[in-house]
Design an enzyme around this catalytic site. Structure first.
Site, PDB file in Angstrom:
ATOM      1  N   LYS A  57       0.870  -1.187   0.000  1.00 34.18           N
ATOM      2  CA  LYS A  57       0.000   0.000   0.000  1.00 34.18           C
ATOM      3  C   LYS A  57       0.898   1.225   0.000  1.00 34.18           C
ATOM      4  CE  LYS A  57      -4.388   0.904  -0.016  1.00 34.18           C
ATOM      5  NZ  LYS A  57      -5.502   0.043  -0.467  1.00 34.18           N
ATOM      6  N   ASP A 114      -6.858   4.265  -4.706  1.00 36.65           N
ATOM      7  CA  ASP A 114      -7.573   4.088  -3.440  1.00 36.65           C
ATOM      8  C   ASP A 114      -8.222   5.457  -3.196  1.00 36.65           C
ATOM      9  OD1 ASP A 114      -7.736   2.008  -1.028  1.00 36.65           O
ATOM     10  OD2 ASP A 114      -7.523   3.963  -0.097  1.00 36.65           O
TER      11      ASP A 114
HETATM   12  P1  NDP Z   1     -12.899   7.719  -3.293  1.00 38.22           P
HETATM   13  O1  NDP Z   1     -11.838   8.720  -3.044  1.00 38.22           O
HETATM   14  O2  NDP Z   1     -13.405   7.529  -4.670  1.00 38.22           O
HETATM   15  O3  NDP Z   1     -14.156   8.011  -2.366  1.00 38.22           O
HETATM   16  C1  NDP Z   1     -14.037   8.049  -0.994  1.00 38.22           C
HETATM   17  C2  NDP Z   1     -15.382   8.367  -0.390  1.00 38.22           C
HETATM   18  O4  NDP Z   1     -15.325   8.174   1.021  1.00 38.22           O
HETATM   19  C3  NDP Z   1     -15.795   9.799  -0.604  1.00 38.22           C
HETATM   20  O5  NDP Z   1     -17.190   9.880  -0.659  1.00 38.22           O
HETATM   21  C4  NDP Z   1     -15.244  10.469   0.631  1.00 38.22           C
HETATM   22  O6  NDP Z   1     -15.881  11.684   0.980  1.00 38.22           O
HETATM   23  C5  NDP Z   1     -15.493   9.426   1.681  1.00 38.22           C
HETATM   24  N1  NDP Z   1     -14.506   9.574   2.757  1.00 38.22           N
HETATM   25  C6  NDP Z   1     -13.162   9.488   2.628  1.00 38.22           C
HETATM   26  N2  NDP Z   1     -12.551   9.735   3.797  1.00 38.22           N
HETATM   27  C7  NDP Z   1     -13.535   9.984   4.669  1.00 38.22           C
HETATM   28  C8  NDP Z   1     -13.552  10.323   6.028  1.00 38.22           C
HETATM   29  N3  NDP Z   1     -12.404  10.446   6.736  1.00 38.22           N
HETATM   30  N4  NDP Z   1     -14.760  10.469   6.637  1.00 38.22           N
HETATM   31  C9  NDP Z   1     -15.912  10.340   5.918  1.00 38.22           C
HETATM   32  N5  NDP Z   1     -15.956  10.053   4.625  1.00 38.22           N
HETATM   33  C10 NDP Z   1     -14.785   9.872   3.999  1.00 38.22           C
HETATM   34  O7  NDP Z   1     -12.323   6.345  -2.713  1.00 38.22           O
HETATM   35  P2  NDP Z   1     -12.809   4.849  -2.969  1.00 38.22           P
HETATM   36  O8  NDP Z   1     -14.261   4.808  -3.236  1.00 38.22           O
HETATM   37  O9  NDP Z   1     -11.873   4.253  -3.946  1.00 38.22           O
HETATM   38  O10 NDP Z   1     -12.484   4.169  -1.556  1.00 38.22           O
HETATM   39  C11 NDP Z   1     -13.457   4.051  -0.535  1.00 38.22           C
HETATM   40  C12 NDP Z   1     -13.040   2.935   0.427  1.00 38.22           C
HETATM   41  O11 NDP Z   1     -12.944   1.701  -0.307  1.00 38.22           O
HETATM   42  C13 NDP Z   1     -11.669   3.122   1.077  1.00 38.22           C
HETATM   43  O12 NDP Z   1     -11.702   2.561   2.366  1.00 38.22           O
HETATM   44  C14 NDP Z   1     -10.751   2.278   0.203  1.00 38.22           C
HETATM   45  O13 NDP Z   1      -9.592   1.866   0.908  1.00 38.22           O
HETATM   46  C15 NDP Z   1     -11.665   1.107  -0.099  1.00 38.22           C
HETATM   47  N6  NDP Z   1     -11.325   0.319  -1.275  1.00 38.22           N
HETATM   48  C16 NDP Z   1     -11.161   0.880  -2.505  1.00 38.22           C
HETATM   49  C17 NDP Z   1     -10.876   0.096  -3.594  1.00 38.22           C
HETATM   50  C18 NDP Z   1     -10.762   0.652  -4.961  1.00 38.22           C
HETATM   51  O14 NDP Z   1     -10.590  -0.123  -5.899  1.00 38.22           O
HETATM   52  N7  NDP Z   1     -10.887   1.963  -5.160  1.00 38.22           N
HETATM   53  C19 NDP Z   1     -10.664  -1.356  -3.457  1.00 38.22           C
HETATM   54  C20 NDP Z   1     -10.943  -1.863  -2.136  1.00 38.22           C
HETATM   55  C21 NDP Z   1     -11.237  -1.040  -1.098  1.00 38.22           C
HETATM   56  P3  NDP Z   1     -15.138  13.094   0.721  1.00 38.22           P
HETATM   57  O15 NDP Z   1     -15.238  13.326  -0.728  1.00 38.22           O
HETATM   58  O16 NDP Z   1     -15.891  14.065   1.551  1.00 38.22           O
HETATM   59  O17 NDP Z   1     -13.715  12.922   1.190  1.00 38.22           O
HETATM   60  O1  2IT Z   2      -7.827  -1.641  -1.036  1.00 33.30           O
HETATM   61  C1  2IT Z   2      -7.703  -2.132  -2.182  1.00 33.30           C
HETATM   62  O2  2IT Z   2      -7.816  -3.346  -2.382  1.00 33.30           O
HETATM   63  C2  2IT Z   2      -7.452  -1.211  -3.290  1.00 33.30           C
HETATM   64  N1  2IT Z   2      -7.405  -0.005  -3.098  1.00 33.30           N
HETATM   65  C3  2IT Z   2      -7.213  -1.745  -4.680  1.00 33.30           C
HETATM   66  C4  2IT Z   2      -5.773  -2.135  -4.853  1.00 33.30           C
HETATM   67  C5  2IT Z   2      -5.365  -2.545  -6.236  1.00 33.30           C
HETATM   68  O3  2IT Z   2      -4.167  -2.817  -6.400  1.00 33.30           O
HETATM   69  O4  2IT Z   2      -6.197  -2.606  -7.153  1.00 33.30           O
END
Ligand code: NDP
Ligand code: 2IT
Length: 449
Positions: free
Chosen positions: A129, A169
């Site tokens: 990460k 992420d």
């Molecule tokens: P994005 O940046 O696209 O979206 C994040 C969302 O979560 C936004 O709506 C954001 O709101 C909100 N958010 C972030 N930080 C906070 C906080 N401290 N408190 C409240 N709301 C918050 O990220 P992703 O959708 O990619 O990621 C979301 C989650 O999914 C994370 O935990 C990530 O680790 C996990 N994840 C992502 C993957 C991926 O492929 N993208 C894969 C597996 C897991 P705001 O705009 O106000 O910050």
């Molecule tokens: O938390 C996760 O699994 C991710 N943000 C995706 C990682 C990746 O290498 O696609």
């Protein structure tokens, strides 16, 4: 649960001493070590080889300065990170997070979890990460580009298509991956699959954008089906409104559910008629604005300040898709009292240990992040595979593989839970199933790391 086994408790003590003031990392390690209690007696070979002591210590941790110049000509300095946690089963793989809350403890917790998640996918990817405390919010495209170029100017020397393959992420999506890919290519003069989540015109995979949200719903549907239930006609609450939340909403709708709420870090929207996803995509993906804008398009919907209130909405299924520790014990009790039957984690570690305890003790179906959100990284591994072949699969082909992978993760986690005496507990099942492949590989490779 707490750590009853003295040997594992001592390992936990060492982790706390070695990584002071990193509560998220301690939390992630503690949950996993608790799940390992049934393993210690049954696998003396792991104890003898020091597997438990080794698996909680990253193979490598890189920290670096990221200087860049803002639109006013002022020099800004951020901190960059990459943790290369475990390479026993494949090249390091995991996302990059750009968010002001990022520090060593967040990166380590995510890299640690990634090791088990990646193993669960069944594909050959190790755990990693990275990220930065850079905040993309309110920055111009030019500022984001200069930051990404500076970040990659250091990161490039630590990564490679067979060494370490970063992805997105929180705060890192297609725009950021594009800027970083361009800089990597310029420095190395190599067109390789060194990042995933790339644009479709330059080596990206179909379905990668949708993969985490879609995969989360495939996993949840499988978990529900095992109890004779499904998404059909259910009411769903999803937190966040980023990449994972948007495509979880899309798939939940396709499976016949009604998603009634989404949030961001400022507040949440409630639309009893069902969220209009085209509006959300326009606001979040095109305009990069706040979720409260939704009520300007749909005046019958409500906007409430404060993101944690979203868990007070009555629902059958809750999918936390924002960030770590966003759903606490009180919120979990409220969900249960309102009749929620299933919770699956799209975000990484969104439920606090107290919340997990509530769900497990009240018989709520609970899909932990490592299993439930593995579809994103699994599709990243499929992107790596296509890049290596210099070929691409159709949307249907990738989607079918993703679905198969999620169904298998559910089956393997359930089977491991049963085999190790915790039937129905997917937290224990996912941790053990993910661990065994990594542990056996470490064993076979000697004291390499
Ligand atoms: P994005 O940046 O696209 O979206 C994040 C969302 O979560 C936004 O709506 C954001 O709101 C909100 N958010 C972030 N930080 C906070 C906080 N401290 N408190 C409240 N709301 C918050 O990220 P992703 O959708 O990619 O990621 C979301 C989650 O999914 C994370 O935990 C990530 O680790 C996990 N994840 C992502 C993957 C991926 O492929 N993208 C894969 C597996 C897991 P705001 O705009 O106000 O910050
Ligand atoms: O938390 C996760 O699994 C991710 N943000 C995706 C990682 C990746 O290498 O696609």
């Amino acid at each position: 649960m707490s750590l009853k086994n003295a040997y594992l408790a001592e390992i936990m003590e060492t982790v706390i001493k070695r990584n002071p003031a990193e509560p998220e990392f301690h939390q992630a390690v503690k949950e996993v070590l608790e799940s390992f209690e049934p393993l210690v007696d049954r696998h003396p070979e792991f104890v003898k080889a020091g597997i438990f002591e080794r698996i909680v210590e990253p193979e490598r941790f890189i920290m670096f300065r990221v200087p860049w110049v803002d639109d006013n000509g002022k020099v800004q300095v951020n901190r960059g990170f990459r943790v290369q946690f475990n390479s026993a089963i494949g090249p390091y793989k995991g996302g990059l997070r750009f968010h002001p809350s990022v520090y060593a403890g967040i990166i380590k917790f995510l890299g640690f979890e990634q090791t088990f998640k990646n193993s669960l996918t069944g594909l050959p990817i190790g755990g990693a990460k990275g990220g930065s405390d850079f905040d993309p919010k309110g920055k111009s495209d030019a500022e984001v580009m200069r930051f990404c170029q500076s970040f990659m100017t250091e990161l490039y020397r630590h990564i490679g298509p067979d060494t370490d393959v970063p992805a997105g992420d929180i705060g890192v999506g297609g725009r950021e991956i594009g800027f970083m890919y361009g800089q990597y290519k310029r420095i190395k003069n190599d067109f390789t699959g060194v990042l995933t989540g790339k644009g479709l015109t330059y080596g990206g995979s179909l379905v990668r954008t949708e993969a985490t949200g879609y995969g989360l719903c495939y996993f949840t549907e499988e978990m529900l089906n095992a109890q004779g239930k499904s998404f059909k006609d259910s009411t769903v609450v999803i937190s966040g409104s980023g990449n994972v939340a948007i495509y979880a909403t899309e798939k939940a709708h396709q499976l016949g559910a009604k998603v009634v709420a989404l949030s961001d870090s400022n507040g949440y929207i409630y639309d009893p008629e069902g969220i209009n996803l085209d509006t959300v995509k326009q606001i979040k993906e095109v305009e990069r604005k706040r979720i409260k804008e939704y009520v300007n398009y749909h005046p019958h919907a409500e906007y409430h300040e404060g993101c944690s209130g979203i868990w007070n909405i009555k629902c059958d299924i809750a999918l936390p898709c924002a960030t770590q520790n966003e759903l606490d014990g009180e919120a979990a009790k409220t969900l249960v009292a309102n009749g929620c039957i299933a919770v699956a984690e799209g975000a990484n570690m969104p439920s606090t240990p107290e919340a997990v305890e509530v769900f497990l003790s009240k018989g709520v179906l609970f899909g932990p992040a490592k299993a439930a959100n593995a579809g994103g990284v699994a599709t990243s591994a499929l992107e790596m595979c296509q890049n290596s072949m210099r070929y691409s699969w159709t949307f249907e082909e990738v989607d079918a593989k993703l679905k198969d992978i999620m169904v298998n993760i559910y089956k393997n986690a359930s089977a491991a839970a049963k085999e190790y005496g915790h039937e129905g507990n997917l937290v224990v099942g996912a941790n053990i199933a993910g661990f065994l492949k990594v542990a056996n590989s470490m064993l076979a490779q000697g004291i390499a790391y």
